[in-house]
Scaffold this motif. Structure first.
Motif, PDB file in Angstrom:
ATOM      1  N   PRO A  81       0.814  -1.231   0.000  1.00 49.19           N
ATOM      2  CA  PRO A  81       0.000   0.000   0.000  1.00 49.19           C
ATOM      3  C   PRO A  81       0.837   1.265   0.000  1.00 49.19           C
ATOM      4  O   PRO A  81       0.331   2.356  -0.285  1.00 49.19           O
ATOM      5  CB  PRO A  81      -0.807  -0.108   1.306  1.00 49.19           C
ATOM      6  N   GLN A  82       2.117   1.148   0.317  1.00 47.63           N
ATOM      7  CA  GLN A  82       2.935   2.361   0.454  1.00 47.63           C
ATOM      8  C   GLN A  82       3.493   2.881  -0.869  1.00 47.63           C
ATOM      9  O   GLN A  82       4.131   3.926  -0.908  1.00 47.63           O
ATOM     10  CB  GLN A  82       4.060   2.136   1.463  1.00 47.63           C
ATOM     11  N   PHE A  83       3.270   2.139  -1.982  1.00 44.11           N
ATOM     12  CA  PHE A  83       3.725   2.648  -3.281  1.00 44.11           C
ATOM     13  C   PHE A  83       3.138   4.034  -3.511  1.00 44.11           C
ATOM     14  O   PHE A  83       3.736   4.887  -4.137  1.00 44.11           O
ATOM     15  CB  PHE A  83       3.258   1.722  -4.423  1.00 44.11           C
ATOM     16  N   PRO A 117       2.778  -9.437  12.142  1.00 42.60           N
ATOM     17  CA  PRO A 117       2.633  -8.468  13.228  1.00 42.60           C
ATOM     18  C   PRO A 117       3.534  -7.285  12.862  1.00 42.60           C
ATOM     19  O   PRO A 117       4.737  -7.464  12.657  1.00 42.60           O
ATOM     20  CB  PRO A 117       3.176  -9.221  14.449  1.00 42.60           C
ATOM     21  N   ARG A 118       2.966  -6.088  12.736  1.00 40.63           N
ATOM     22  CA  ARG A 118       3.713  -4.975  12.136  1.00 40.63           C
ATOM     23  C   ARG A 118       5.056  -4.753  12.837  1.00 40.63           C
ATOM     24  O   ARG A 118       6.104  -4.769  12.195  1.00 40.63           O
ATOM     25  CB  ARG A 118       2.884  -3.711  12.201  1.00 40.63           C
ATOM     26  N   PHE A 119       5.018  -4.557  14.135  1.00 38.87           N
ATOM     27  CA  PHE A 119       6.201  -4.594  14.992  1.00 38.87           C
ATOM     28  C   PHE A 119       5.720  -4.657  16.434  1.00 38.87           C
ATOM     29  O   PHE A 119       4.503  -4.531  16.682  1.00 38.87           O
ATOM     30  CB  PHE A 119       7.209  -3.473  14.728  1.00 38.87           C
ATOM     31  N   ALA A 125      14.225  -3.462  15.326  1.00 41.26           N
ATOM     32  CA  ALA A 125      15.358  -2.577  15.629  1.00 41.26           C
ATOM     33  C   ALA A 125      15.810  -1.722  14.449  1.00 41.26           C
ATOM     34  O   ALA A 125      16.968  -1.714  14.061  1.00 41.26           O
ATOM     35  CB  ALA A 125      16.533  -3.405  16.145  1.00 41.26           C
ATOM     36  N   GLU A 126      14.834  -0.953  13.929  1.00 43.20           N
ATOM     37  CA  GLU A 126      15.126  -0.112  12.766  1.00 43.20           C
ATOM     38  C   GLU A 126      15.694   1.242  13.205  1.00 43.20           C
ATOM     39  O   GLU A 126      16.609   1.778  12.565  1.00 43.20           O
ATOM     40  CB  GLU A 126      13.811   0.074  11.995  1.00 43.20           C
ATOM     41  N   ASN A 127      15.160   1.777  14.308  1.00 42.82           N
ATOM     42  CA  ASN A 127      15.437   3.166  14.661  1.00 42.82           C
ATOM     43  C   ASN A 127      15.602   3.275  16.183  1.00 42.82           C
ATOM     44  O   ASN A 127      14.913   2.581  16.932  1.00 42.82           O
ATOM     45  CB  ASN A 127      14.222   3.975  14.149  1.00 42.82           C
ATOM     46  N   THR A 176      13.544  -3.553  -0.441  1.00 43.66           N
ATOM     47  CA  THR A 176      13.457  -2.140  -0.819  1.00 43.66           C
ATOM     48  C   THR A 176      12.755  -1.355   0.281  1.00 43.66           C
ATOM     49  O   THR A 176      12.964  -0.156   0.414  1.00 43.66           O
ATOM     50  CB  THR A 176      12.642  -1.963  -2.107  1.00 43.66           C
ATOM     51  N   ASP A 177      11.868  -2.013   1.041  1.00 46.15           N
ATOM     52  CA  ASP A 177      11.046  -1.342   2.060  1.00 46.15           C
ATOM     53  C   ASP A 177      10.258  -0.176   1.480  1.00 46.15           C
ATOM     54  O   ASP A 177      10.009   0.810   2.166  1.00 46.15           O
ATOM     55  CB  ASP A 177      11.898  -0.880   3.248  1.00 46.15           C
ATOM     56  N   VAL A 178       9.885  -0.275   0.211  1.00 44.79           N
ATOM     57  CA  VAL A 178       8.997   0.775  -0.316  1.00 44.79           C
ATOM     58  C   VAL A 178       7.803   0.900   0.639  1.00 44.79           C
ATOM     59  O   VAL A 178       7.220  -0.096   1.018  1.00 44.79           O
ATOM     60  CB  VAL A 178       8.505   0.374  -1.726  1.00 44.79           C
TER      61      VAL A 178
END
Ligand code: GUN
Ligand code: FE
Length: 532
Positions: free
Chosen positions: A77-79, A222-224, A253-255, A340-342
């Motif tokens: 959905p983030q495209f 599960p999103r996070f 642990a992205e940020n 890609t984490d688009v």
């Protein structure tokens, strides 16, 4: 499917340090879409003879050069919100940009229209396998899985669980609903998006595990940890316990602010990674995206559970998340693929993930070099060896010594991704018995080379030649126009070694160079697709 034989140069990854270029290879793809044979060193004039000997005289012959690419982390959905919100870091970006964009997928008609475009773009940017996040809506996520299924995209598609710490307009109303909708979603995809691999002469039953063979499969998402209650994660862990073939994907642990928030939710738990492990979510078919801020203990836990990591370097630059410790992961033998984490990442297709991963690994190198506090790395000791995710034993610390090589990057984009998605016994390179997922790469030779310049063809260089060439340069006329829209950055000459052309393709190529995209032997897209 019709039997097809491909003749030309094949490029595939054998290990992190070994890219194999097969020249004059003849590769047969059978009716099931499975690689039936790979013969090396077959000259052009011997192709028909060899096919006759194999009983493949009826096969269609295609002449080529290629590779294969897997994206282990994309948000469908983030495209739509690609490039928005450059000013934010992760948590603000989710609140301000991403969640409002995803909330719109409550409308299933909007979801259908959008997902048709998303899958089309995904395929045509050269992604043969995708690990896809839908939204929290189970109906729209079914639509995403259905579009992948119809288009022949190999994909793991998930419906997100989000039952806490999410905005009221984009949140699940209860844990029970979240879990029940997940069960319903999984059952739907397995029943209605099922395209099992047909029997193939090239596969002996002992060669394959009992894992499902459908191109499209459901994946728990599960999103996070921040957006899922303990009861929700517990419920998903129970579903996994009941079904060893049910994979899971999540963010980890992205940020730094995300890590801090997550840890505040689990007082007394040793780490973010350990929190997931507490709910038995880490196992061989778990895909962990980002993994930028992990300790050695956490990497060791991931290795012990045999989970895979999706590196999303482009996104990690854009959202200023950091650079992941890819070389340490490889030295520890952890399965690693690229994502890609688009739209955290700004470009579609795994080629851009290769470039960003390369840049990230070079960034780490110059930080190590230029940082006054860093001690020089101990040289790898041959007495102390470690086995990489590719099964090859090397001196301990081998990868941490330098930036990622071309072979390592290509491995991560192909076989590494296949390992992370747990499809490496089916795809990832061109071994006999694997399904034929591939890209037919086309580069246009420079116009002068295509034309055969007079100096090259005539031999004698001199004043006459100079006058001719100068006139052509001034007046034009001799330069052949290229009829098709090839990527102008990727100019190759006819006598360029295939290894150089391949390097150029990885670093400067784009979707205009992707003639055909194959999944399980079928042409599913491309800039100039071969007929089916
Ligand atoms: N963490 C939780 N959700 C997301 C997301 O959509 N994108 C990224 N990059 N990180 C996340
Ligand atoms: Fe993501």
């Amino acid at each position: 499917l019709r039997r097809r034989a491909f003749h030309g140069t094949l490029v595939h990854a054998l290990s992190l340090t070994d890219t194999e270029y097969l020249h004059d290879a003849l590769l047969g793809v059978d009716e099931a879409g499975v690689i039936a044979f790979v013969d090396k060193g077959v000259s052009s004039d011997k192709v028909e003879e060899r096919l006759d000997e194999r009983g493949w005289a009826q096969a269609q012959v295609v002449r080529l050069a290629k590779g294969e690419l897997i994206d282990t982390h994309v948000h469908g959905p983030q495209f739509v919100n690609l490039s928005y919100g450059q000013e934010f870091e992760l948590l603000d970006w989710l609140d301000q940009v991403t969640f409002p964009a995803e909330a719109k997928f409550k409308d299933v008609a909007y979801a259908r229209r959008t997902y048709e475009d998303v899958v089309d773009r995904l395929i045509n940017s050269g992604t043969t396998t995708a690990c896809l996040y839908g939204t929290l809506h189970h109906q729209s996520s079914k639509i995403l899985a259905a579009v992948c299924h119809r288009r022949g995209q190999r994909a793991f598609v998930g419906k997100c669980n989000m039952d806490r710490n999410s905005p009221p307009s984009y949140s699940e109303s209860s844990t029970e609903r979240s879990l029940a909708n997940t069960e319903d979603y999984v059952a739907f995809v397995r029943e209605h998006c099922n395209s099992p691999c047909p029997p193939s002469s090239a596969i002996t039953s002992s060669k394959r595990s009992s894992a499902p063979t459908s191109l499209v499969q459901p994946i728990l998402t599960p999103r996070f940890a921040i957006s899922c209650t303990d009861e929700c994660l517990q419920g998903l862990g129970d579903m996994m316990d009941r079904d060893e073939h049910l994979p899971l994907q999540t963010h980890l642990a992205e940020n730094p602010s995300e890590v801090e928030f997550a840890m505040s939710l689990y007082p007394g738990v040793a780490s973010y990674t350990a929190a997931y492990d507490r709910f038995r979510l880490l196992r061989h078919n778990t895909v962990l995206a980002h993994c930028v801020h992990l300790s050695d203990d956490e990497l060791d836990l991931i290795k012990a559970r045999n989970s895979g990591i999706s590196i999303c370097a482009d996104s990690n630059f854009n959202l200023r998340s950091g650079t992941a410790r890819v070389t340490d992961m490889l030295d520890k033998g952890i399965k690693v693929g690229l994502g890609t984490d688009v739209s955290g990442g700004l470009s579609l297709g795994i080629l851009s993930a290769i470039r960003a991963t390369s840049t990230a690994s070079k960034t780490i190198c110059f930080h190590k070099r230029d940082s006054p506090s860093s001690s020089p790395l101990p040289a790898p000791s041959p007495d102390d060896s470690a086995v990489g995710p590719d099964g090859v034993s090397r001196p301990a610390g081998f990868f941490a010594q330098k930036h990622l090589s071309l072979s390592a990057l290509f491995y991560l984009a192909t076989l590494g991704g296949a390992q992370v998605a747990n499809v490496d016994e089916r795809v990832g390179n061109f071994l006999v018995g694997k399904e034929f997922d591939a890209l037919l790469v086309q580069t246009a030779p420079s116009s002068s080379m295509a034309n055969g310049s007079s100096a090259a063809s005539g031999g004698a260089a001199g004043e006459d030649v100079f006058e001719d060439e100068l006139r052509a340069a001034l007046e034009g006329g001799e330069v052949k126009q290229r009829g098709e829209a090839f990527n102008p950055a990727l100019l190759t000459s006819e006598d360029e070694a295939i290894e150089r052309v391949f390097e150029k393709f990885l670093f400067s190529g784009d979707d205009r160079n992707l003639g055909s995209v194959f999944v399980r032997g079928r042409v599913i897209g491309g800039a100039r697709p071969l007929s089916a």
